[in-house]
Design an enzyme around this catalytic site. Structure first.
Site, PDB file in Angstrom:
ATOM      1  N   LYS A  36     106.011  12.951  37.565  1.00  0.00           N
ATOM      2  CA  LYS A  36     105.863  13.486  36.201  1.00  0.00           C
ATOM      3  C   LYS A  36     106.244  12.487  35.115  1.00  0.00           C
ATOM      4  O   LYS A  36     105.648  12.464  34.051  1.00  0.00           O
ATOM      5  CB  LYS A  36     106.700  14.755  36.039  1.00  0.00           C
ATOM      6  CG  LYS A  36     108.199  14.520  36.182  1.00  0.00           C
ATOM      7  CD  LYS A  36     108.995  15.821  36.055  1.00  0.00           C
ATOM      8  CE  LYS A  36     110.469  15.549  36.171  1.00  0.00           C
ATOM      9  NZ  LYS A  36     111.276  16.721  36.423  1.00  0.00           N
ATOM     10  N   ARG A 129     119.613  26.136  34.971  1.00  0.00           N
ATOM     11  CA  ARG A 129     118.304  25.934  34.372  1.00  0.00           C
ATOM     12  C   ARG A 129     117.442  27.054  34.956  1.00  0.00           C
ATOM     13  O   ARG A 129     117.815  28.213  34.803  1.00  0.00           O
ATOM     14  CB  ARG A 129     117.773  24.519  34.649  1.00  0.00           C
ATOM     15  CG  ARG A 129     116.682  24.116  33.633  1.00  0.00           C
ATOM     16  CD  ARG A 129     116.160  22.715  33.833  1.00  0.00           C
ATOM     17  NE  ARG A 129     115.310  22.622  35.020  1.00  0.00           N
ATOM     18  CZ  ARG A 129     114.717  21.494  35.409  1.00  0.00           C
ATOM     19  NH1 ARG A 129     114.881  20.379  34.716  1.00  0.00           N
ATOM     20  NH2 ARG A 129     113.957  21.471  36.488  1.00  0.00           N
TER      21      ARG A 129
HETATM   22  C1  LIG Z   1     111.905  16.479  37.568  1.00  0.00           C
HETATM   23  C2  LIG Z   1     112.140  17.394  38.679  1.00  0.00           C
HETATM   24  C3  LIG Z   1     112.471  16.878  39.947  1.00  0.00           C
HETATM   25  C4  LIG Z   1     112.693  15.408  40.205  1.00  0.00           C
HETATM   26  O1  LIG Z   1     113.950  15.015  39.722  1.00  0.00           O
HETATM   27  P1  LIG Z   1     114.575  13.575  40.029  1.00  0.00           P
HETATM   28  O2  LIG Z   1     115.991  13.681  39.630  1.00  0.00           O
HETATM   29  O3  LIG Z   1     113.817  12.591  39.208  1.00  0.00           O
HETATM   30  O4  LIG Z   1     114.400  13.326  41.483  1.00  0.00           O
HETATM   31  C5  LIG Z   1     112.652  17.792  40.985  1.00  0.00           C
HETATM   32  N1  LIG Z   1     112.516  19.121  40.781  1.00  0.00           N
HETATM   33  C6  LIG Z   1     112.201  19.638  39.584  1.00  0.00           C
HETATM   34  C7  LIG Z   1     112.086  21.108  39.436  1.00  0.00           C
HETATM   35  C8  LIG Z   1     112.003  18.798  38.500  1.00  0.00           C
HETATM   36  O5  LIG Z   1     111.705  19.319  37.299  1.00  0.00           O
END
Ligand SMILES: *Cc1c(COP(=O)(O)O)cnc(C)c1O
Length: 353
Positions: A36, A129
């Site tokens: 992302k 969250r």
């Molecule tokens: C962005 C995101 C991740 C990845 O997080 P990192 O810390 O970059 O590995 C995983 N799960 C969700 C729900 C996210 O929004």
């Protein structure tokens, strides 16, 4: 291609993808490659797939539209909104969810399109969250199982994102216990127990990850070979996946102290300068509209960032040993937050090489 240019080093990225997959597969954990932060660069998705990633995760459904023909599972990380349900069904295979109203909409749309959409039910285990509360789990599962068009593929947790809560034996153990209880009470099998993001890698590395966790969603760990709360580098990963190349547009010897009456900067800040006499100042074509200065670090330690405004970044290059000229390029390292900003900027060129 012009500048600013975000360069993704393909060789180093593949190395990291393969290493994270190797580390996780050793514990029978599948890796969802979270891309992302790049904001949707098709060539980057292809590198992840080439490296062995079977599921790609994006937070924004738009990023999947260009990927329609790529042979990979598409997982939507941000819980869907009602207004995007059509696209979620059309462009993704699986999504993380925590609201029954949205899940019902997904179900309706999936039925109308004659497909089945997989969902992972998110449980909040303290990070505050997304996620349902533990006490609501049975009610949710019961209601989801009544729906057609959606398949309860698994349950998951997200940690270390908002509250900074670190994955531990307690919270991951709790996720596993909940999954086992649901499987027993409802006589179903949950295929995916998704134990979080890069912050869970340290538990994989030290061999303490709960054996029932079989999926992690990894962004930062692959891109940077690091994770905010795990201070060391993940062994055998490269720190050289990303660089930002900026073009020199002004190069002059000027004073180090602004001259005239001093008010506030363009950003309403008071700036404190130290008069160190004349210095070699360089302006590169990039500014705070593209990236926050704190997220930029010159690769050459003899270059210092003095400051910047919306479209200019000003450097002190007095101690720079190499030749510099107008039209020349200066390279920078960037942070995770910097990548987020650059990835979504239409002014930034992106190259995988
Ligand atoms: C962005 C995101 C991740 C990845 O997080 P990192 O810390 O970059 O590995 C995983 N799960 C969700 C729900 C996210 O929004």
């Amino acid at each position: 291609m012009g500048y600013p240019k975000l360069v993704v080093n393909k060789e180093n990225l593949i190395k990291n993808v393969k290493e994270i997959i190797r580390i996780c597969n050793a514990e029978e954990i599948e890796v969802c490659g979270v891309t992302k932060c790049y904001g949707g660069i098709l060539d980057v998705e292809k590198v992840y797939i080439e490296g062995g990633i079977k599921t790609i995760g994006h937070a924004r459904v738009d990023n999947f539209k260009e990927m329609k023909n790529l042979d990979v599972k598409k997982l939507l990380l941000r819980i869907p909104s009602i207004s995007e349900v059509e696209d979620v069904i059309e462009y993704t295979d699986i999504s993380l969810n925590s609201e029954i109203k949205t899940i019902r909409e997904l179900s309706k749309t999936a039925i109308s399109k004659g497909v089945v959409h997989d969902i992972i039910l998110m449980v909040d285990l303290g990070d505050l969250r997304e996620g349902i509360l533990k006490n609501d789990l049975d009610e949710y599962v019961k209601n989801i199982l009544l729906l057609k068009g959606v398949n309860l593929k698994g349950i998951g947790v997200n940690l270390t994102c908002f509250g900074g809560v670190i994955p531990t034996d307690e919270n991951l153990g709790e996720l596993v216990e909940l999954s086992e209880r649901v499987e027993k009470d409802f006589s179903i099998k949950l295929d995916i127990i998704s134990g979080g993001n890069s912050s869970s890698i340290y538990k994989v590395l030290d061999g303490t990850i709960n054996k029932k966790i079989n999926s992690l969603r990894i962004g930062e760990g692959i891109i940077f070979g690091t994770e905010a709360s795990y201070k060391q580098r993940i062994p055998n990963t490269s720190a050289e996946v990303l660089s930002l190349e900026l073009e020199v547009i002004e190069l002059k010897e000027k004073g180090s102290m602004p001259k005239g009456e001093i008010g506030l900067s363009a950003f309403g800040e008071t700036v404190n300068y130290k008069d160190i006499g004349k210095i070699k100042r360089c302006i590169v074509k990039c500014g705070r509209q593209d990236i926050d200065l704190e997220d930029l670090k010159p690769m050459d330690e003899n270059i210092k960032i003095i400051g910047g405004s919306s479209d200019h970044t000003i450097l002190d290059v007095s101690n720079y040993k190499k030749n510099l000229e107008i039209g020349g390029i200066i390279k920078f390292r960037i942070t995770y937050k910097g990548l987020l900003a650059l990835g979504t900027s239409k002014y930034v060129f992106k190259e995988v090489k």
